[in-house]
Design a protein around this motif. Structure first.
Motif, PDB file in Angstrom:
ATOM      1  N   ALA A 177       0.838  -1.197   0.000  1.00  0.00           N
ATOM      2  CA  ALA A 177       0.000   0.000   0.000  1.00  0.00           C
ATOM      3  C   ALA A 177       0.877   1.252   0.000  1.00  0.00           C
ATOM      4  O   ALA A 177       1.984   1.268   0.545  1.00  0.00           O
ATOM      5  N   ARG A 178       0.388   2.308  -0.655  1.00  0.00           N
ATOM      6  CA  ARG A 178       1.067   3.609  -0.704  1.00  0.00           C
ATOM      7  C   ARG A 178       2.519   3.454  -1.169  1.00  0.00           C
ATOM      8  O   ARG A 178       3.458   3.943  -0.541  1.00  0.00           O
ATOM      9  N   HIS A 179       2.691   2.770  -2.282  1.00  0.00           N
ATOM     10  CA  HIS A 179       4.012   2.532  -2.854  1.00  0.00           C
ATOM     11  C   HIS A 179       3.990   2.970  -4.315  1.00  0.00           C
ATOM     12  O   HIS A 179       2.976   2.792  -5.006  1.00  0.00           O
ATOM     13  N   PRO A 180       5.080   3.574  -4.826  1.00  0.00           N
ATOM     14  CA  PRO A 180       5.112   3.991  -6.228  1.00  0.00           C
ATOM     15  C   PRO A 180       4.787   2.869  -7.205  1.00  0.00           C
ATOM     16  O   PRO A 180       4.272   3.116  -8.299  1.00  0.00           O
ATOM     17  N   LEU A 181       5.067   1.631  -6.813  1.00  0.00           N
ATOM     18  CA  LEU A 181       4.757   0.499  -7.681  1.00  0.00           C
ATOM     19  C   LEU A 181       3.259   0.390  -7.944  1.00  0.00           C
ATOM     20  O   LEU A 181       2.832   0.010  -9.037  1.00  0.00           O
ATOM     21  N   THR A 182       2.440   0.722  -6.953  1.00  0.00           N
ATOM     22  CA  THR A 182       0.991   0.691  -7.137  1.00  0.00           C
ATOM     23  C   THR A 182       0.563   1.692  -8.203  1.00  0.00           C
ATOM     24  O   THR A 182      -0.321   1.417  -9.023  1.00  0.00           O
ATOM     25  N   VAL A 183       1.205   2.851  -8.212  1.00  0.00           N
ATOM     26  CA  VAL A 183       0.926   3.853  -9.254  1.00  0.00           C
ATOM     27  C   VAL A 183       1.258   3.276 -10.623  1.00  0.00           C
ATOM     28  O   VAL A 183       0.467   3.369 -11.576  1.00  0.00           O
ATOM     29  N   ARG A 184       2.428   2.664 -10.728  1.00  0.00           N
ATOM     30  CA  ARG A 184       2.859   2.080 -11.998  1.00  0.00           C
ATOM     31  C   ARG A 184       1.868   1.029 -12.486  1.00  0.00           C
ATOM     32  O   ARG A 184       1.528   0.977 -13.675  1.00  0.00           O
ATOM     33  N   LEU A 185       1.432   0.171 -11.594  1.00  0.00           N
ATOM     34  CA  LEU A 185       0.545  -0.920 -12.002  1.00  0.00           C
ATOM     35  C   LEU A 185      -0.800  -0.389 -12.501  1.00  0.00           C
ATOM     36  O   LEU A 185      -1.341  -0.886 -13.499  1.00  0.00           O
ATOM     37  N   HIS A 186      -1.352   0.608 -11.807  1.00  0.00           N
ATOM     38  CA  HIS A 186      -2.607   1.201 -12.295  1.00  0.00           C
ATOM     39  C   HIS A 186      -2.389   1.865 -13.652  1.00  0.00           C
ATOM     40  O   HIS A 186      -3.245   1.776 -14.546  1.00  0.00           O
ATOM     41  N   ALA A 187      -1.230   2.530 -13.827  1.00  0.00           N
ATOM     42  CA  ALA A 187      -0.929   3.156 -15.113  1.00  0.00           C
ATOM     43  C   ALA A 187      -0.721   2.103 -16.197  1.00  0.00           C
ATOM     44  O   ALA A 187      -1.079   2.313 -17.362  1.00  0.00           O
ATOM     45  N   GLN A 188      -0.146   0.964 -15.821  1.00  0.00           N
ATOM     46  CA  GLN A 188      -0.022  -0.147 -16.769  1.00  0.00           C
ATOM     47  C   GLN A 188      -1.404  -0.624 -17.206  1.00  0.00           C
ATOM     48  O   GLN A 188      -1.635  -0.924 -18.397  1.00  0.00           O
ATOM     49  N   ALA A 189      -2.331  -0.699 -16.259  1.00  0.00           N
ATOM     50  CA  ALA A 189      -3.698  -1.118 -16.587  1.00  0.00           C
ATOM     51  C   ALA A 189      -4.341  -0.127 -17.546  1.00  0.00           C
ATOM     52  O   ALA A 189      -5.066  -0.520 -18.477  1.00  0.00           O
ATOM     53  N   ALA A 190      -4.068   1.160 -17.332  1.00  0.00           N
ATOM     54  CA  ALA A 190      -4.613   2.184 -18.226  1.00  0.00           C
ATOM     55  C   ALA A 190      -4.046   2.023 -19.628  1.00  0.00           C
ATOM     56  O   ALA A 190      -4.769   2.095 -20.629  1.00  0.00           O
ATOM     57  N   ARG A 191      -2.740   1.795 -19.717  1.00  0.00           N
ATOM     58  CA  ARG A 191      -2.095   1.624 -21.019  1.00  0.00           C
ATOM     59  C   ARG A 191      -2.625   0.379 -21.731  1.00  0.00           C
ATOM     60  O   ARG A 191      -2.857   0.390 -22.944  1.00  0.00           O
ATOM     61  N   ALA A 192      -2.836  -0.704 -20.981  1.00  0.00           N
ATOM     62  CA  ALA A 192      -3.368  -1.933 -21.576  1.00  0.00           C
ATOM     63  C   ALA A 192      -4.791  -1.721 -22.082  1.00  0.00           C
ATOM     64  O   ALA A 192      -5.169  -2.233 -23.139  1.00  0.00           O
ATOM     65  N   ALA A 193      -5.585  -0.957 -21.330  1.00  0.00           N
ATOM     66  CA  ALA A 193      -6.952  -0.674 -21.771  1.00  0.00           C
ATOM     67  C   ALA A 193      -6.944   0.123 -23.073  1.00  0.00           C
ATOM     68  O   ALA A 193      -7.718  -0.145 -23.994  1.00  0.00           O
ATOM     69  N   ALA A 194      -6.044   1.108 -23.158  1.00  0.00           N
ATOM     70  CA  ALA A 194      -5.942   1.903 -24.385  1.00  0.00           C
ATOM     71  C   ALA A 194      -5.523   1.032 -25.565  1.00  0.00           C
ATOM     72  O   ALA A 194      -6.039   1.171 -26.675  1.00  0.00           O
TER      73      ALA A 194
END
Length: 360
Positions: A177-194
């Motif tokens: 929780a509250r780790h930069p990796l969590t930000v990356r993973l959500h952004a990865q999900a956004a990129r995959a959706a696009a």
């Protein structure tokens, strides 16, 4: 326990019929066995400084990742991965086993990225899976999450956005929780959706990445002594730049690509990544190409290929750029010049030996 049952239990233990002297001998032998149990539990073939050496080596490998040629780093890391495998098969304590499993996982996580850089998606995904399994065996959720971050990127470049989203889901289940990796993973999900053409899914996942970024602590944890905050900042700028290109939104792509370049220029030298910076330039070039400015696009394409680290992902995105420019602006000499330069780089890469897989 009732008296009768208690006597039965003592008989089963073999002490009820023993004379006092014999009982003493039994207990003396048991004490000797207990000492042997302890000796075996502490038995190890590891030297006193082995684990410290592995920790230092992995730290140095991570620092070298963006600074040295991927083939050179891959071979060195693979050698250490084999050494750790041999140590896991040799005598060691349970506590040492957990540390060795963790080291093995971190080495495989780095090998996943290096294999990806060398253009071998199959080896990259195999190493990412290996890192995940060793992280699970070691009980190290952060290692598991980093492994799935690598798997998500490799699947995206392999045109498997659905598999990328599955990898992200596994990573988020393990990420701290509250780790930069969590930000990356959500952004990865956004990129995959696009990449999947899912504009709504992109928006939802990107907002989750922004929310996660806002909740980060002032002093986030470090990884092998390095600040990982730039990785989160990059994910909030470069990933959406790529995503907006895939969604056909040139102006949004341009804005995010410019922010990505600014973010990398402002990052500490140790945290900068020439290959990611090159990809940001290609994203900006694509935005200009979509907006009808081929000269600017070609200039940025050449700047990207001037990078000190033109790995497979850079060439992959540059190929997207040259293909688009060739279709939109056929027979323009500057476009043909960029395409010829990329073809030469691809030919050089093909002459290099492929990455060795986990079983090599």
């Amino acid at each position: 326990m009732e008296p009768t049952k208690r006597r039965d239990a003592v008989k089963l233990a073999g002490l009820a019929m023993a004379a006092p002297v014999a009982a003493a001998q039994i207990l003396e032998q048991a004490a000797a066995e207990a000492m042997e149990f302890t000796r075996q539990a502490e038995a190890t073939s590891l030297g006193s400084g082995t684990l410290d050496h592995l920790d230092l080596a992995i730290t140095e490998f991570n620092r070298a990742y963006s600074l040295k040629p991927p083939r050179t780093v891959f071979d060195a890391v693979m050698d250490y991965r084999r050494k750790v495998d041999r140590l896991l098969k040799a005598p060691h304590t349970h506590r040492q086993e957990r540390e060795l499993l963790t080291f093995a996982g971190w080495l495989s996580e780095l090998l996943a990225w290096l294999a990806h850089d060398l253009g071998d998606a199959r080896a990259g995904l195999a190493f990412a899976t290996d890192a995940l399994v060793h992280g699970q065996e070691a009980g190290n959720g952060q290692l598991c999450a980093w492994a799935m971050d690598a798997a998500a990127s490799i699947n995206l470049y392999g045109h498997h956005p659905h598999k990328a989203r599955l990898a992200v889901a596994k990573g988020l289940a393990e990420a701290p929780a509250r780790h930069p990796l969590t930000v990356r993973l959500h952004a990865q999900a956004a990129r995959a959706a696009a990449a999947d053409g899912d504009a709504e899914g992109f928006t939802t996942a990107f907002h989750a990445a922004e929310d996660a970024h806002r909740s980060l602590p002032t002093c986030p944890p470090r990884r092998f002594g390095m600040d990982v905050m730039p990785l989160a900042d990059y994910a909030l700028t470069s990933y959406p730049a790529t995503s907006f290109i895939w969604l056909g939104q040139a102006e949004e792509a341009r804005q995010h690509a410019e922010r990505a370049l600014a973010t990398y220029k402002a990052a500490p030298k140790a945290s900068r990544s020439p290959s990611r910076e090159a990809i940001a330039r290609i994203d900006l070039a694509m935005a200009h190409a979509l907006s009808g400015a081929p000269e600017d696009a070609v200039a940025l394409g050449h700047q990207a290929l001037d990078s000190t680290r033109v790995v497979d992902s850079v060439r992959h995105r540059a190929s997207d750029l040259t293909s688009f420019l060739t279709r939109r602006y056929p027979r323009r000499p500057e476009v043909e010049s960029l395409r010829d330069r990329l073809d030469a780089l691809d030919a050089d890469a093909r002459r290099s030996p492929p990455a060795a897989g986990p079983g090599a």
